[in-house]
Write an enzyme that holds these catalytic residues in place. Structure first.
Site, mmCIF file in Angstrom:
data_model
loop_
_atom_site.group_PDB
_atom_site.id
_atom_site.type_symbol
_atom_site.label_atom_id
_atom_site.label_comp_id
_atom_site.label_asym_id
_atom_site.label_seq_id
_atom_site.Cartn_x
_atom_site.Cartn_y
_atom_site.Cartn_z
ATOM 1 N N SER A 26 20.708 51.273 75.035
ATOM 2 C CA SER A 26 21.170 50.726 73.747
ATOM 3 C C SER A 26 21.198 51.846 72.726
ATOM 4 O O SER A 26 20.604 52.908 72.942
ATOM 5 C CB SER A 26 20.194 49.653 73.260
ATOM 6 O OG SER A 26 19.003 50.277 72.771
ATOM 7 N N ASP A 27 21.858 51.616 71.606
ATOM 8 C CA ASP A 27 21.696 52.563 70.523
ATOM 9 C C ASP A 27 20.351 52.256 69.849
ATOM 10 O O ASP A 27 19.664 51.280 70.172
ATOM 11 C CB ASP A 27 22.880 52.476 69.532
ATOM 12 C CG ASP A 27 23.070 53.776 68.776
ATOM 13 O OD1 ASP A 27 24.195 54.059 68.342
ATOM 14 O OD2 ASP A 27 22.071 54.514 68.614
ATOM 15 N N TYR A 28 20.023 53.081 68.879
ATOM 16 C CA TYR A 28 18.698 53.111 68.264
ATOM 17 C C TYR A 28 18.319 51.757 67.626
ATOM 18 O O TYR A 28 18.965 51.334 66.678
ATOM 19 C CB TYR A 28 18.726 54.185 67.182
ATOM 20 C CG TYR A 28 17.406 54.628 66.648
ATOM 21 C CD1 TYR A 28 16.696 53.850 65.750
ATOM 22 C CD2 TYR A 28 16.841 55.837 67.035
ATOM 23 C CE1 TYR A 28 15.479 54.266 65.252
ATOM 24 C CE2 TYR A 28 15.627 56.265 66.533
ATOM 25 C CZ TYR A 28 14.948 55.467 65.634
ATOM 26 O OH TYR A 28 13.740 55.893 65.138
ATOM 27 N N ALA A 40 18.992 48.940 68.524
ATOM 28 C CA ALA A 40 20.105 47.975 68.515
ATOM 29 C C ALA A 40 19.773 46.687 69.253
ATOM 30 O O ALA A 40 20.330 45.634 68.937
ATOM 31 C CB ALA A 40 21.351 48.614 69.118
#
Ligand code: GLC
Length: 746
Positions: free
Chosen positions: A282-284, A286
């Site tokens: 995932s992104d940070y 997210a």
């Protein structure tokens, strides 16, 4: 007997009993049998050290070292202290129950120690091989630091310069961005991940993150599936087809569902359609942010959504490690499903050779040997030079003539940060060549004066007056204008991309002296320059040019090299035109370019797709870029004027250097599907080639247009070519007027 066995084995495979397991898969399966559920969830969790780069809210506090010892940290991102790579790895290997090595990652997106131009700048080289080489250099330096994974290439197409992350991508066109993104994957991963100078690439941000509403960071993305498949998906796909080992889900919701919990994106499209078999991070934060999106009630619900969407690794928010066990105990998620996701991560670690030797990446001696190599710096200087785009050069004010007095003016003359732009890896300010340093190294010091004039956004006491004095005392004024290095990249959306007012006033005052004015535009995005265009005699976009930026500027201003960059994003006239792109649709009332929009509006309303007071065309179009010499295109010949479906079309053109110095241009080929089952762009790039020629020389370029190049998401949502008539144009921008036609028969 053997023959029967072979047939039986083939039948088993065909019957879906799965392809034969790789060594990595066998290893992973054996390890999974020994792991506790918590340890599996730990491998699916990525955390940052206290000193790590924070790019979002910190929802979950944790003691990293305790978690490493408990075997609950699969990956660490953004570690900056080199000694800690070994400290943490030894902690994981020696202190955790199963000793599974940590996967270290960082955003090495345009270089690690040697910084290349920001990706948008590099894309303006249209140089696929140089792009591959720069990624290779970055991988060698990053792996020498101890990193085995980079969060790059950024494959997000965007036509909206209000969005600061256009700096990290490869522009507005999917065909070019696809080639460059694939080259970066090849540069990072090489052809053998077990080679300790190769690192995992990461295709991000999946998906369509580059189309946020109003250009506002992290904002909603809503588009038709057809638009997604035609314009956005091809770049991610090309990077995946190049073998990218990982993917990062994006912050935005897509079609109403956040990417990190979007099964259609992460399972149906990514894995089932595109056959991706690596792992998704995932992104940070997210995963947990799906609570803010309003699709998850709490962290456990967010974890459930992400797990059900086949998101293998969670970055920083800790919902997997905090809620995963309960989700399995409650029968909401099966441990078998956890195994399937965790396995992808273990396989990647095995393929990197981390189980064989957890300390194969990094090491002080290797780091000293592999970083800042002269050839790496030379490559960075070459790419910086090739990335710079000459948009204007009235009366050939450039290159600067020998012996002339030059007033260097502006807020970015000695700004090292402005050379790097966003995500500047592990660069060191003392290694960066600023514009002032580059000019002093190339020109006699008494030929130049250096005056700041103003700050990026504010006046400075007496600044304009000092700049005017300096200009008056010189033969030519060279202004460094634009945006600061930290105003490109993430969370830097702007409602206006015009020059800041203080800079406009400085420019006007210097222009009023009557001296020729050269502007060096330091920026991470296209800017709207119509209001100041008349004040510039020459305009060279230098982007954030990286470690060797100052030298590259001097290479061009001195005429030692001729500019060869060509825009990969349209430069709008004004903010109101944004988003603006060359590959737009015709509409039912196209404004034909012959029509003078002002004349029509003065006389009467034109009832065409246009604005009352502004042309539709950008100030500087996609593909455009000048040189110190001139090129001519002629002799366009469609070698296959009529083909069957599936057959290639070759187009030949002659390029000539009709100037008096050597130079390089980018020959570009565009097509238009004249009649199709859906509306098609008025032009689409489908071929390009850098052409270097001595003065008076010519070269023939033959482009090949494939059926895939003509394929699109048709009315019935199948992705294929359709028969019919095509227009084709060749030249050195999207406005090329050397025209041909071909027909694809049924
Ligand atoms: C950031 C960015 C992403 C980056 C990640 C890790 O928020 O969106 O591009 O790779 O966090 O730094």
């Amino acid at each position: 007997m053997r023959r029967i066995f072979v047939i039986a084995a083939a039948a088993l495979i065909f019957a879906g009993c799965g392809s034969p397991k790789t060594e990595a898969e066998k290893f992973a399966d054996k390890l999974l049998e020994k792991m506790t559920l918590r340890e599996k969830l730990g491998q699916m969790s990525q955390f940052r050290p206290r000193s790590g780069v924070v790019t979002g809210p910190e929802g979950f506090s944790y003691n990293l070292e305790d978690m490493i010892k408990a075997g609950e940290v699969g990956s660490i991102l953004s570690l900056r202290e080199m000694e800690y790579f070994e400290i943490y790895q030894r902690m994981a290997v020696d202190s955790s129950r199963l000793g599974i090595p940590i996967l270290f990652a960082h955003d090495i997106i345009h270089g690690c120690k040697v910084i290349f131009p920001i990706n948008l700048g590099s894309s303006c080289t249209w140089d696929v091989e140089a792009t591959r080489q720069s990624a290779r250099v970055a991988a060698v330096e990053a792996s020498a630091m101890g990193l085995a994974w980079t969060f790059s290439p950024m494959c997000d197409i965007s036509a909206d310069p209000r969005w600061g992350r256009v700096s990290e991508g490869s522009g507005e066109d999917p065909y070019l961005a696809a080639k460059l993104s694939a080259a970066m994957v090849e540069g990072y991963q090489g052809d053998d991940l077990s080679d300790s100078t190769t690192i995992l690439a990461c295709v991000k941000h999946f998906a369509a993150y580059g189309a946020p509403e109003a250009g506002r960071e992290y904002n909603t993305v809503d588009m038709s599936e057809r638009m997604f498949r035609d314009r956005y998906l091809p770049v991610y796909q090309a990077a995946l087809e190049a073998g990218a080992a990982t993917v990062m889900s994006s912050f935005n919701d897509y079609d109403g569902i956040p990417a990190s919990g979007n099964r259609w994106l992460l399972k149906t499209v990514l894995r089932d359609e595109l056959g991706f078999d690596g792992f998704v991070v995932s992104d940070y934060d997210a995963v947990h942010e799906m609570v803010n999106h309003g699709v998850a009630a709490d962290g456990a619900d967010a974890a459930r959504l992400a797990l059900e969407a086949y998101l293998d690794m969670e970055m920083t928010s800790g919902d997997y490690i905090n809620h995963g066990e309960q989700l399995v105990r409650d029968g909401i998620i099966s441990e078998k499903h956890i195994d399937e996701l965790c396995r992808n991560i273990l396989v990647a670690k095995y393929e990197l050779g981390l189980f064989e030797d957890p300390f194969r990446y990094g090491g002080a001696e290797r780091f000293a040997r592999e970083t800042y190599k002269p050839e790496s710096i030379a490559l960075a200087r070459q790419i910086a030079r090739e990335s710079m785009v000459l948009l204007k050069n009235e009366d050939s004010v450039l290159p600067l003539k020998e012996g002339r007095k030059v007033a260097m003016i502006g807020p970015f003359l000695s700004d090292a940060r402005a050379m790097n732009g966003t995500w500047d890896g592990f660069s060191e300010a003392k290694r960066i060549v600023t514009i002032e340093q580059g000019m002093k190294a190339r020109f006699p010091e008494d030929a130049m004066t250096f005056t700041r004039g103003c700050d990026a956004y504010n006046h400075i006491e007496g600044g304009v007056e000092a700049a005017v004095r300096a200009a008056r005392a010189a033969d030519v004024a060279v202004l460094t204008l634009g945006l600061p290095g930290n105003h490109s990249g993430e969370t830097t959306s702007m409602t206006s991309v015009e020059l800041p007012q203080a800079q406009k006033e400085l420019l006007a005052a210097v222009k009023a002296t009557g001296k020729p004015v050269v502007v060096l535009l330091v920026t991470g995005r296209p800017m709207a320059l119509e209001s100041v265009d008349g004040l510039m005699d020459a305009l060279l976009v230098v982007w954030h040019p990286g470690t060797a930026g100052g030298d590259a500027v001097a290479d061009l201003l001195s005429g030692d090299f001729s500019p060869s960059g060509h825009l990969t994003m349209s430069f709008p006239r004004c903010d109101g035109q944004i988003p603006i792109r060359y590959n737009h649709k015709s509409t039912g009332r196209p404004l034909n370019k012959e029509l003078d929009y002002t004349q029509s509006h003065k006389a009467k309303k034109n009832y065409l797709s246009s604005y009352l007071f502004t042309p539709n065309t950008p100030l500087y179009p996609f593909g455009y870029g000048l040189s110190y010499t001139e090129f001519a295109f002629d002799g366009l010949e469609v070698l296959d004027p009529e083909v069957g479906t599936g057959e290639d079309v070759r187009v030949k053109v002659r390029v000539s250097n009709v100037g008096n110095i050597k130079g390089t241009t980018v020959a570009q080929l565009y097509i238009r599907d004249m009649v199709a089952s859906t509306t098609r762009p008025v032009r689409e790039l489908k071929g390009f080639e850098r052409v270097s020629l001595e003065p008076g020389a010519s070269a023939e370029v033959v482009f090949t247009i494939t059926a895939d190049d003509m394929a699109f998401c048709r009315e019935d949502m199948t992705f294929a070519q359709e028969p019919g008539e095509f227009g084709v144009w060749v030249g050195e921008s999207c406005e090329a007027d050397l025209e041909g036609h071909f027909i694809v028969r049924e």
